[in-house]
Enzyme design. Sequence first.
Site, short mmCIF file in Angstrom:
data_model
loop_
_atom_site.label_atom_id
_atom_site.label_comp_id
_atom_site.label_asym_id
_atom_site.label_seq_id
_atom_site.Cartn_x
_atom_site.Cartn_y
_atom_site.Cartn_z
CG ASP A 260 -2.11 0.96 0.93
OD1 ASP A 260 -3.30 -0.05 0.77
OD2 ASP A 260 -1.95 1.98 0.82
CG ASP B 6 2.94 5.67 -5.98
OD1 ASP B 6 2.00 5.10 -6.49
OD2 ASP B 6 3.27 6.85 -6.12
CE1 TYR C 75 -12.40 4.27 -9.00
CE2 TYR C 75 -14.73 4.00 -10.02
CZ TYR C 75 -13.79 3.39 -9.19
OH TYR C 75 -13.95 2.21 -8.39
N1 LIG Z 1 -15.60 0.78 -2.93
C1 LIG Z 1 -16.42 0.62 -4.06
O1 LIG Z 1 -17.33 0.85 -4.18
C2 LIG Z 1 -15.52 0.18 -5.18
C3 LIG Z 1 -16.16 -0.51 -6.61
C4 LIG Z 1 -15.56 -0.87 -7.47
C5 LIG Z 1 -14.26 -0.84 -7.79
N2 LIG Z 1 -13.47 -0.46 -6.53
C6 LIG Z 1 -12.22 -0.51 -6.57
O2 LIG Z 1 -11.73 -1.14 -5.50
C7 LIG Z 1 -10.22 -1.16 -5.41
C8 LIG Z 1 -10.03 -0.84 -3.88
O3 LIG Z 1 -10.91 0.20 -3.41
P1 LIG Z 1 -11.38 0.39 -1.88
O4 LIG Z 1 -12.90 0.42 -2.14
O5 LIG Z 1 -11.07 -1.01 -1.02
O6 LIG Z 1 -11.09 1.66 -1.49
P2 LIG Z 1 -9.91 1.88 -0.32
O7 LIG Z 1 -9.79 3.41 -0.24
O8 LIG Z 1 -10.57 1.37 1.06
O9 LIG Z 1 -8.71 1.28 -0.49
C9 LIG Z 1 -7.77 1.64 -1.42
C10 LIG Z 1 -6.34 1.41 -1.08
O10 LIG Z 1 -5.39 1.68 -1.98
C11 LIG Z 1 -4.38 2.31 -1.55
N3 LIG Z 1 -3.80 3.40 -2.52
C12 LIG Z 1 -4.26 4.30 -3.23
N4 LIG Z 1 -3.40 4.71 -4.14
C13 LIG Z 1 -2.29 3.90 -4.19
C14 LIG Z 1 -1.28 3.96 -4.79
N5 LIG Z 1 -0.77 4.89 -5.70
N6 LIG Z 1 -0.25 2.87 -4.61
C15 LIG Z 1 -0.51 1.85 -3.68
N7 LIG Z 1 -1.82 2.07 -2.99
C16 LIG Z 1 -2.24 2.98 -3.26
C17 LIG Z 1 -5.01 3.34 -0.36
O11 LIG Z 1 -3.82 3.79 0.46
C18 LIG Z 1 -5.85 2.21 0.08
O12 LIG Z 1 -5.40 1.45 1.25
C19 LIG Z 1 -10.10 0.35 -6.19
O13 LIG Z 1 -9.33 -0.06 -7.34
C20 LIG Z 1 -11.23 0.70 -6.39
O14 LIG Z 1 -11.39 1.53 -7.57
C21 LIG Z 1 -14.09 0.01 -5.34
#
Ligand SMILES: NC(=O)c1ccc[n+]([C@@H]2O[C@H](COP(=O)([O-])OP(=O)(O)OC[C@H]3O[C@@H](n4cnc5c(N)ncnc54)[C@H](O)[C@@H]3O)[C@@H](O)[C@H]2O)c1
Length: 255
Positions: A41, A62, A155
Site C-alpha cells: 500500500d 506506490d 475514474y
Molecule cells: N468501494 C467501491 O465501491 C468500489 C467499487 C468498485 C471498484 N472499486 C475499486 O476497488 C479498489 C479498492 O478500493 P476500496 O474500495 O477498497 O478503497 P479503499 O480506499 O478502502 O482502499 C484503497 C487502497 O489503495 C491504496 N492506494 C491508493 N493509491 C495507491 C497507490 N498509488 N499505490 C498503492 N496503494 C494505493 C490506499 O492507500 C488504500 O489503502 C479500487 O481499485 C477501487 O477503484 C471500489
Amino acid sequence: MAALDGDLGGRVALVTGGGSGIGAAVARRLAAEGARVVVADIVGDAAATVAGEIGGRALALDVGDAAAWDEAVGGILAGEGGLDLAHLNAGVSTGEADPTVLTEAQYRRVMGANLDGVVYGTRAVAGAMKASGGGAIVATASLAGIIAFPPDPIYTLTKHAVVGFVRSSALALSGYGITINCLCPAVVDTPLIGEARDRLREMGLPLISPSDIADALVTVVRGGGSGEAWTCLPNRPPEPWTFAAPDIWAPAPEP
Ligand SMILES: NC(=O)c1ccc[n+]([C@@H]2O[C@H](COP(=O)([O-])OP(=O)(O)OC[C@H]3O[C@@H](n4cnc5c(N)ncnc54)[C@H](O)[C@@H]3O)[C@@H](O)[C@H]2O)c1
C-alpha cells in the site's frame, strides 16, 4: 503452474491497496486459505497493520511508480521465493463529476493508481510469473468499467481501460501460463465511497461487503479462466460479463 485451480496453501500472493477495504479483505481471505501474503500500500502503516494481523509482509509501494515495481517484485522473489498470485487492486477516485474543473493533480493521481498501477504491475508480476511457469493476475476494475458512471468520468475512463487491458492481454499471457482477469464490483462498503455512503444507504442501494469481493477473487482464480471481467453485484454470485460486439462481417445495410 498454469492456474491456481486448487489449494492456495503455501502460494505467494501480492495484494496492492491491501491496507484498506477490498484489498485488506482479500489479504485476510488469502491468508486464511494458507497463502503467504505481501500486503502493499502507498500508506505503509496501513499495510503494516493488515500484514501484522495475518502474519504477512508489508510493503510500502506506490503502484504508479514503475521503478518501484521492479524493486517490489525483486524483493518478493528474494524474500518469498516466488510469486503465484497478484491482486492489482489499489485505486482512487477523483470525486469530480465535471471534467471542466478537473485539476492536473486529481487527474495524475487517479491515472497513476488506477491505470499505471495495473499496467506496471502486470508487466512486473508477469515477468516473474513467466520465469516460474505461470500464475494468476486479478485487477480490481469496477462496474464503472462496463457502464457509464457520470459522478466520476475520469475514474470511469481508467476502469474501462483496465477492462480493455485485461481482456486484450489474456492471449499473450496465456503463452506463459498466466491468467489475467478483473473484478467489476458495484458499490462496496469501503472508505473509498466516503461521504456518499450514508446517501447511498438512504437511497436503499445495497452495499457489498469487501469480504464478498474476496470470495469473488478466489472464485475467479480457482476457475482458471482468463480475459474475463467478473461483475460483483449485491446479492448475486459473481459472474463473467458477456460483452456484445459489433459484427464487422455484417453486410452493408440496404440504402
Ligand atoms: N468501494 C467501491 O465501491 C468500489 C467499487 C468498485 C471498484 N472499486 C475499486 O476497488 C479498489 C479498492 O478500493 P476500496 O474500495 O477498497 O478503497 P479503499 O480506499 O478502502 O482502499 C484503497 C487502497 O489503495 C491504496 N492506494 C491508493 N493509491 C495507491 C497507490 N498509488 N499505490 C498503492 N496503494 C494505493 C490506499 O492507500 C488504500 O489503502 C479500487 O481499485 C477501487 O477503484 C471500489
